[in-house]
Scaffold this active site. Structure first.
Site, PDB file in Angstrom:
ATOM      1  N   ARG A  95       0.849  -1.206   0.000  1.00 60.35           N
ATOM      2  CA  ARG A  95       0.000   0.000   0.000  1.00 60.35           C
ATOM      3  C   ARG A  95       0.878   1.247   0.000  1.00 60.35           C
ATOM      4  NH1 ARG A  95      -2.924  -3.270   3.734  1.00 60.35           N
ATOM      5  NH2 ARG A  95      -2.187  -2.109   5.554  1.00 60.35           N
ATOM      6  N   LYS A 118     -18.763  17.496  -2.026  1.00 60.56           N
ATOM      7  CA  LYS A 118     -18.339  16.328  -2.810  1.00 60.56           C
ATOM      8  C   LYS A 118     -19.536  15.400  -2.991  1.00 60.56           C
ATOM      9  CE  LYS A 118     -15.229  12.433  -2.934  1.00 60.56           C
ATOM     10  NZ  LYS A 118     -13.824  12.098  -2.947  1.00 60.56           N
TER      11      LYS A 118
END
Ligand code: 13P
Length: 348
Positions: free
Chosen positions: A56, A214
């Site tokens: 990651r 958003k």
């Protein structure tokens, strides 16, 4: 609800307004790289990469070291909590890496969703923290026949979070694309939900000029038999937003919500080309639609890093153009540009 409250000091107002405006500067938007460990794991499975912390870190390092040209179209990056503390191979913390490029690091404040007791399929979020900007995520529902009454009321409580955080903030409302509802029904739900969101923000005296919204674009359900043009989607989206989002809001940055990379870009472009009342910049805060080609090109292999970074730069450029209404359909290709990215009951 009270009429006795204080506005932020002029200095705080100025600071909040400045950061929010920088995020929606012309031709710029957000890279949403805040996938939780589980969500990034689902993406890694598809490319045969193991979901461990080092992978990651390597993947996010790939994104954040793509090239300084990334900052031409990416103004901010939303990080996942773990990523906030990661460093690149030279020991530079990721937030510093981004700041050195002129990109504003932000953080998702919630710690995941929980089911709302007594509702059908509705969830809301938990948790909070702050950085340069923060994102407040609201309830969502997979149901289109039943408006999300409980979720909407929870939003009244959650809005208090924006009230107490002295950082530019994002009101984030997801309307999932699951279902066979048509565009008109999608528009009605968007109007209902957004009106409730802004009532809640007003009740909590949130300084709207220091916020961004958003939201999902207004699109028909994934399994709706009728297909709509980008122009129809743009008309439904702009109409719904012009009816419900105050002009004081500094900008709107759409999530991609399972659209393919190209579809999300073309729809954003159509929204910007649409001739309607649009008192705010309309830009992007895409996760999947900025990363699908990157992940595909990377495949978890170090020798593919450069190719993957190129995919990111191309998609960032395409969306930067779309945020200006200057994208030409198909003009910027990508390794996964046409692939559908819909995930049933997607958990953000
Ligand atoms: P998508 O663009 O993949 O819908 O996700 C964006 C997002 O909201 C992540 O924070």
């Amino acid at each position: 609800m009270t009429t006795h409250f204080n506005y932020p000091t002029p200095a705080v107002q100025e600071e909040l307004r400045k950061i929010a405006a920088a995020i929606v500067a012309p031709g710029k938007g957000i890279l949403a790289a805040d996938e939780s460990t589980g969500t990034i794991g689902q993406r890694f499975v598809k490319i045969g990469a193991e979901n461990n912390e080092e992978n990651r870190r390597l993947y996010r390092q790939l994104l954040f070291t793509a090239d300084k040209a990334l900052a031409d179209n990416i103004s901010g990056v939303i990080l996942f909590h773990e990523t906030l503390y990661h460093k690149d191979d030279n020991g530079t913390p990721f937030p510093k890496l981004l700041q050195d490029l002129g990109i504003i690091p932000g953080i998702k404040v919630d710690t995941g969703t929980v089911k709302l007791f007594g509702t059908e399929d509705e969830v809301t979020t938990q948790g909070s923290s702050t950085l340069n900007f923060l994102m407040w995520k609201n309830a969502r529902s997979g149901s289109w026949d039943r408006p999300m009454t409980t979720g909407i009321h929870i939003s009244l409580i959650r809005a208090g979070l924006l009230d107490i955080c002295g950082t530019p903030s994002w009101a984030y409302h997801i309307i999932l694309p699951d279902g066979d509802h048509d565009l008109e029904q999608a528009q009605k739900v968007a109007e209902t939900v957004l009106a409730a969101v802004y009532k809640a923000l007003n009740d909590h005296h949130v300084f709207l000029e220091g916020t961004l919204l958003k939201p999902s674009m207004v699109t028909a359900g994934q399994s709706c038999p009728k297909k709509y043009t980008p122009q129809e989607i743009a008309a439904a989206t702009v109409t719904a937003f012009s009816r419900t989002v105050p002009a004081a809001v500094t900008g709107i940055t759409f999530l991609s919500g399972g659209q393919s990379e190209e579809e999300a870009t073309v729809n954003l472009d159509a929204i910007n080309k649409f001739n309607g009342k649009k008192p705010w910049p309309l830009s992007f805060s895409f996760g999947r639609a900025l990363q699908a080609s990157v992940l595909k090109a990377w495949g978890g292999k170090p020798q593919n890093i450069k190719a993957a970074q190129n995919e990111l730069l191309k998609r960032a450029k395409a969306n930067g153009l779309a945020a200006l209404g200057k994208y030409e359909q198909g003009s910027i290709t990508g390794k996964a540009a046409g692939e559908g990215l819909f995930v049933k009951n997607h958990a953000y």
